[in-house]
Design a protein around this motif. Sequence first.
Motif, PDB file in Angstrom:
ATOM      1  N   ASP A  28      23.815 -13.671 -21.185  1.00 45.43           N
ATOM      2  CA  ASP A  28      22.837 -14.590 -22.420  1.00 45.43           C
ATOM      3  C   ASP A  28      22.063 -14.166 -21.482  1.00 45.43           C
ATOM      4  OD1 ASP A  28      25.183 -16.062 -22.832  1.00 45.43           O
ATOM      5  OD2 ASP A  28      24.949 -17.017 -21.383  1.00 45.43           O
ATOM      6  N   VAL A  29      20.620 -13.780 -21.898  1.00 44.16           N
ATOM      7  CA  VAL A  29      19.395 -13.258 -22.711  1.00 44.16           C
ATOM      8  C   VAL A  29      18.289 -14.975 -21.759  1.00 44.16           C
ATOM      9  CG1 VAL A  29      16.999 -12.042 -22.551  1.00 44.16           C
ATOM     10  CG2 VAL A  29      19.812 -11.343 -23.051  1.00 44.16           C
ATOM     11  N   ALA A  30      18.111 -15.537 -21.198  1.00 42.84           N
ATOM     12  CA  ALA A  30      17.655 -16.523 -21.099  1.00 42.84           C
ATOM     13  C   ALA A  30      15.769 -16.587 -22.219  1.00 42.84           C
ATOM     14  CB  ALA A  30      17.609 -17.045 -20.033  1.00 42.84           C
ATOM     15  N   ARG A  31      15.475 -15.289 -22.146  1.00 41.72           N
ATOM     16  CA  ARG A  31      13.910 -15.708 -22.708  1.00 41.72           C
ATOM     17  C   ARG A  31      14.285 -16.014 -24.209  1.00 41.72           C
ATOM     18  NH1 ARG A  31      11.407 -11.770 -23.937  1.00 41.72           N
ATOM     19  NH2 ARG A  31      13.358 -10.551 -22.976  1.00 41.72           N
ATOM     20  N   THR A  32      15.466 -15.510 -24.525  1.00 45.13           N
ATOM     21  CA  THR A  32      15.254 -14.932 -26.305  1.00 45.13           C
ATOM     22  C   THR A  32      16.307 -16.201 -26.353  1.00 45.13           C
ATOM     23  OG1 THR A  32      16.515 -13.227 -25.733  1.00 45.13           O
ATOM     24  CG2 THR A  32      14.342 -12.710 -26.293  1.00 45.13           C
ATOM     25  N   GLY A  33      17.267 -16.524 -25.514  1.00 48.87           N
ATOM     26  CA  GLY A  33      18.263 -17.645 -25.742  1.00 48.87           C
ATOM     27  C   GLY A  33      19.638 -17.128 -26.944  1.00 48.87           C
ATOM     28  N   LYS A  34      19.525 -15.496 -26.721  1.00 47.53           N
ATOM     29  CA  LYS A  34      20.128 -14.688 -27.318  1.00 47.53           C
ATOM     30  C   LYS A  34      21.107 -13.967 -26.644  1.00 47.53           C
ATOM     31  CE  LYS A  34      16.986 -13.134 -31.460  1.00 47.53           C
ATOM     32  NZ  LYS A  34      16.590 -12.045 -31.196  1.00 47.53           N
ATOM     33  N   LYS A  35      22.482 -13.677 -26.537  1.00 47.38           N
ATOM     34  CA  LYS A  35      23.461 -13.146 -26.149  1.00 47.38           C
ATOM     35  C   LYS A  35      22.977 -10.975 -26.687  1.00 47.38           C
ATOM     36  CE  LYS A  35      27.294 -16.032 -25.461  1.00 47.38           C
ATOM     37  NZ  LYS A  35      27.156 -15.747 -24.495  1.00 47.38           N
ATOM     38  N   LEU A  36      23.153 -10.505 -25.129  1.00 48.27           N
ATOM     39  CA  LEU A  36      23.300  -9.219 -25.209  1.00 48.27           C
ATOM     40  C   LEU A  36      23.937  -8.431 -25.347  1.00 48.27           C
ATOM     41  CD1 LEU A  36      20.679  -6.543 -23.767  1.00 48.27           C
ATOM     42  CD2 LEU A  36      22.452  -6.630 -22.655  1.00 48.27           C
ATOM     43  N   VAL A  37      24.871  -7.815 -26.232  1.00 47.16           N
ATOM     44  CA  VAL A  37      26.605  -7.228 -25.938  1.00 47.16           C
ATOM     45  C   VAL A  37      26.574  -6.172 -24.391  1.00 47.16           C
ATOM     46  CG1 VAL A  37      28.649  -5.928 -27.235  1.00 47.16           C
ATOM     47  CG2 VAL A  37      26.748  -8.070 -27.922  1.00 47.16           C
ATOM     48  N   ALA A  38      26.083  -6.128 -23.562  1.00 43.00           N
ATOM     49  CA  ALA A  38      26.957  -5.022 -22.855  1.00 43.00           C
ATOM     50  C   ALA A  38      27.903  -3.986 -22.765  1.00 43.00           C
ATOM     51  CB  ALA A  38      26.522  -5.582 -21.220  1.00 43.00           C
ATOM     52  N   ILE A  39      28.978  -4.220 -22.826  1.00 45.71           N
ATOM     53  CA  ILE A  39      30.092  -3.246 -23.591  1.00 45.71           C
ATOM     54  C   ILE A  39      31.240  -4.308 -24.041  1.00 45.71           C
ATOM     55  CG2 ILE A  39      29.886  -2.225 -21.225  1.00 45.71           C
ATOM     56  CD1 ILE A  39      31.820  -3.832 -19.794  1.00 45.71           C
ATOM     57  N   GLU A  40      31.580  -3.298 -24.664  1.00 44.96           N
ATOM     58  CA  GLU A  40      32.159  -3.610 -25.665  1.00 44.96           C
ATOM     59  C   GLU A  40      33.914  -3.079 -26.355  1.00 44.96           C
ATOM     60  OE1 GLU A  40      30.559  -6.334 -29.435  1.00 44.96           O
ATOM     61  OE2 GLU A  40      30.870  -4.103 -29.936  1.00 44.96           O
ATOM     62  N   GLY A  41      35.160  -3.650 -26.224  1.00 47.40           N
ATOM     63  CA  GLY A  41      36.242  -2.706 -26.623  1.00 47.40           C
ATOM     64  C   GLY A  41      36.549  -1.934 -25.368  1.00 47.40           C
ATOM     65  N   VAL A  42      36.549  -2.435 -24.148  1.00 48.71           N
ATOM     66  CA  VAL A  42      36.996  -0.925 -23.273  1.00 48.71           C
ATOM     67  C   VAL A  42      38.104  -0.987 -22.739  1.00 48.71           C
ATOM     68  CG1 VAL A  42      35.928   0.172 -21.290  1.00 48.71           C
ATOM     69  CG2 VAL A  42      34.026  -0.710 -22.912  1.00 48.71           C
ATOM     70  N   ASP A  43      38.863   0.079 -22.561  1.00 50.23           N
ATOM     71  CA  ASP A  43      40.510   0.368 -21.771  1.00 50.23           C
ATOM     72  C   ASP A  43      40.224   1.847 -21.350  1.00 50.23           C
ATOM     73  OD1 ASP A  43      41.984  -1.796 -24.218  1.00 50.23           O
ATOM     74  OD2 ASP A  43      40.788  -0.461 -24.609  1.00 50.23           O
ATOM     75  N   LEU A  44      40.576   1.339 -20.757  1.00 47.25           N
ATOM     76  CA  LEU A  44      40.687   2.513 -18.560  1.00 47.25           C
ATOM     77  C   LEU A  44      41.995   2.423 -18.462  1.00 47.25           C
ATOM     78  CD1 LEU A  44      39.152   4.967 -18.450  1.00 47.25           C
ATOM     79  CD2 LEU A  44      38.075   3.483 -16.506  1.00 47.25           C
ATOM     80  N   ASP A  45      42.869   2.652 -17.574  1.00 40.57           N
ATOM     81  CA  ASP A  45      43.852   2.418 -16.687  1.00 40.57           C
ATOM     82  C   ASP A  45      43.723   3.950 -15.382  1.00 40.57           C
ATOM     83  OD1 ASP A  45      46.049   1.287 -17.325  1.00 40.57           O
ATOM     84  OD2 ASP A  45      45.437   1.961 -19.204  1.00 40.57           O
ATOM     85  N   VAL A  46      43.826   3.221 -14.216  1.00 44.73           N
ATOM     86  CA  VAL A  46      43.444   4.487 -13.573  1.00 44.73           C
ATOM     87  C   VAL A  46      44.568   4.195 -12.143  1.00 44.73           C
ATOM     88  CG1 VAL A  46      41.540   5.103 -11.660  1.00 44.73           C
ATOM     89  CG2 VAL A  46      40.436   4.568 -13.203  1.00 44.73           C
ATOM     90  N   ARG A  47      45.106   5.607 -12.284  1.00 48.47           N
ATOM     91  CA  ARG A  47      45.946   5.852 -11.516  1.00 48.47           C
ATOM     92  C   ARG A  47      45.539   6.092  -9.455  1.00 48.47           C
ATOM     93  NH1 ARG A  47      46.629  11.254 -11.777  1.00 48.47           N
ATOM     94  NH2 ARG A  47      45.804  11.319 -13.877  1.00 48.47           N
ATOM     95  N   GLU A  48      46.768   5.225  -9.039  1.00 50.26           N
ATOM     96  CA  GLU A  48      46.281   4.932  -7.390  1.00 50.26           C
ATOM     97  C   GLU A  48      46.414   6.407  -6.778  1.00 50.26           C
ATOM     98  OE1 GLU A  48      48.570   2.540  -5.203  1.00 50.26           O
ATOM     99  OE2 GLU A  48      46.520   3.069  -4.042  1.00 50.26           O
ATOM    100  N   GLY A  49      45.165   6.528  -6.126  1.00 46.72           N
ATOM    101  CA  GLY A  49      44.856   7.279  -5.663  1.00 46.72           C
ATOM    102  C   GLY A  49      43.931   8.976  -6.693  1.00 46.72           C
ATOM    103  N   GLU A  50      43.326   8.576  -7.550  1.00 47.09           N
ATOM    104  CA  GLU A  50      42.739   8.868  -8.370  1.00 47.09           C
ATOM    105  C   GLU A  50      41.382   9.256  -8.136  1.00 47.09           C
ATOM    106  OE1 GLU A  50      43.130   9.940 -14.097  1.00 47.09           O
ATOM    107  OE2 GLU A  50      43.235   7.755 -13.195  1.00 47.09           O
TER     108      GLU A  50
END
Lengths: 277, 279
Positions: A28-50
């Motif tokens: 939420d950007v308080a100044r403009t009252g709009k929403k800023l989409v920072a990231i979208e639809g991120v999928d990731l898998d990280v193995r142990e030790g990677e």
Amino acid sequence: MTTTIEPAEDEASVSSLISVRGLGVSYDVARTGKKLVAIEGVDLDVREGEFVTVLGPSGCGKTTFMNVIAGLVKPSAGQVLVAGEPVTGPGPDRAVVFQDYALLPWRTVFDNVKFGLEMQKGLKGDGWRDRVQEAIELVGLSGFEHSYPRELSGGMQQRVGLARAIVAEPRILLMDEPLGAVDALTREVMRAEIEKLIAATGKTVLFITHSIEEAILLGDRIVVFKSHPGAIKEVIETGLARPRSERSIQSDPRFLELRDHLWDALQGEATAAAVSK
Amino acid sequence: MTVTSATGTNRIVRPRRVVRSGEGKWAWLLVGVVAAVLLVWEAAVSWLQLVPAAFLPPPTEIIAAFVRLLGEPEFWQAFVYSMQNLLIGLALAIVVGVVVGLAVGWSPVLRFTVAPFLWLLYSTPKVALAPLFILILGLGNESKIALVFLLAVFPIILNTMEGAVTVSPSLVSAGRVFGVNGVYLGWKVIFPATLPYSLSGIQRGAALGFTGEVLGEFLGGTGGLGHLLEFAAYQFMMAEAIALVIVMVIIANLTLWLISTLRRRLAPWYDDRKIVGAS
Ligand SMILES: Nc1ncnc2c1ncn2[C@@H]1O[C@H](COP(=O)(O)OP(=O)(O)OP(=O)(O)O)[C@@H](O)[C@H]1O
Ligand SMILES: [Mg+2]
């Protein structure tokens, strides 16, 4: 040699330590009252030790992505699982090296590093002193134990942040450009140290960087982010043998191939970002 | 530097360190100016007799009165009386001011509901309430302590509050990542980050509190330096009255010096060029 730069295979089926599903964050950007989409639809898998490096243009949401895994930012869509459990907040299994260091200015180097230990496993016995000292030595700050952060250079402060994160030996290390303010020579030494440390302890690492070389040198996999909105552009398996040294790898054809590929990918991103402004 | 509060344009004094470079040179200049003023004064009253000595006693007479004062047990009784009230009132104001300031600064809910009233109270001329206090609480210590508290507590609350608001979010994040939560977050992160601001508020609170103490004694009291001053003034003992005012100035300045020394001891890490935690 045939081109081998292909998307890394989906690891979701293998039990992964970190699992990111359809993650989206908007502020939420308080100044403009709009929403800023920072990231979208991120999928990731990280193995142990990677060791996963994250590469992307400035402002594409790398820090935001990491803060969600750290439990500092609540996702507005999707979720993050660590060891199968949804992340609801920070935990002792994850430590962060902050991009802006975030050292406590009223504490000395020693006490700042100690901060990484004191709430987590308590300070029982006397062994903790050695651990703090070891971490300080590892980042090359012996002799500065009693200095205050403001008396240190940016690179030195960054190394204090690194020592603070590793002192409690967390299962997962989240590092946000931990070598960003360090000079080239120290950077090289620290990179080797980090690699050694990770190899010795088998930690799982998410490592954000601006440097293509660094991303290749350290990563088992490289996650490339794009901006507007921030999302994963591609994930690349480096497939380079360890240990890697900067000098020997410079002539490795695989390294050169990866570097060219990443250059193109990022350049496209940077241009796209400039055009969309 | 100034900070604009949620309610308007009130100013908050950022902790500041004494300017050191070139201090010596200015100190000598100051001594010279003071000496010259005293000399002109002495000449005007004692030698040229431009002003009757009964209205404005010459410096030599004031110095004599000052020395006399220091030899009187009555003076020391008054001194102890005033300092006791000041310390008690100030101690209460520090505890209440820091706790309330941290709570209001840290909690957005409190900040939006309580802070406007704090600013309102802060800007009310509380000195005007002094007679009321004496009426309600009597001529004894209680009314003085209450006045000291009332005058001292607001700068402490408001400075602490502004300090708590400006604590860098990344310090709070660091705290949370390394397992510092709830009360511990307040104790290990918010409080130390705010300390220089609180101390700066305490410094101003102490100066105002001392004014409150003297005023209380002056308006209706049975002891203290203000009472002595009132007595001397009504007896038309001008030299004594001025000597007492000088004593008060010295006390006020010693208090300020003590607190700024304390600030340097308690917050040696604080660097004026940077806002705390913004490293
Ligand atoms: N607390 C916040 N409130 C509002 N917007 C934010 C906040 N934090 C980040 N953003 C916005 O989200 C976007 C992504 O920010 P983020 O810090 O995650 O980028 P980044 O990839 O880490 O950039 P850099 O490489 O420069 O550190 C930016 O557009 C930024 O303006
Ligand atoms: Mg970032």
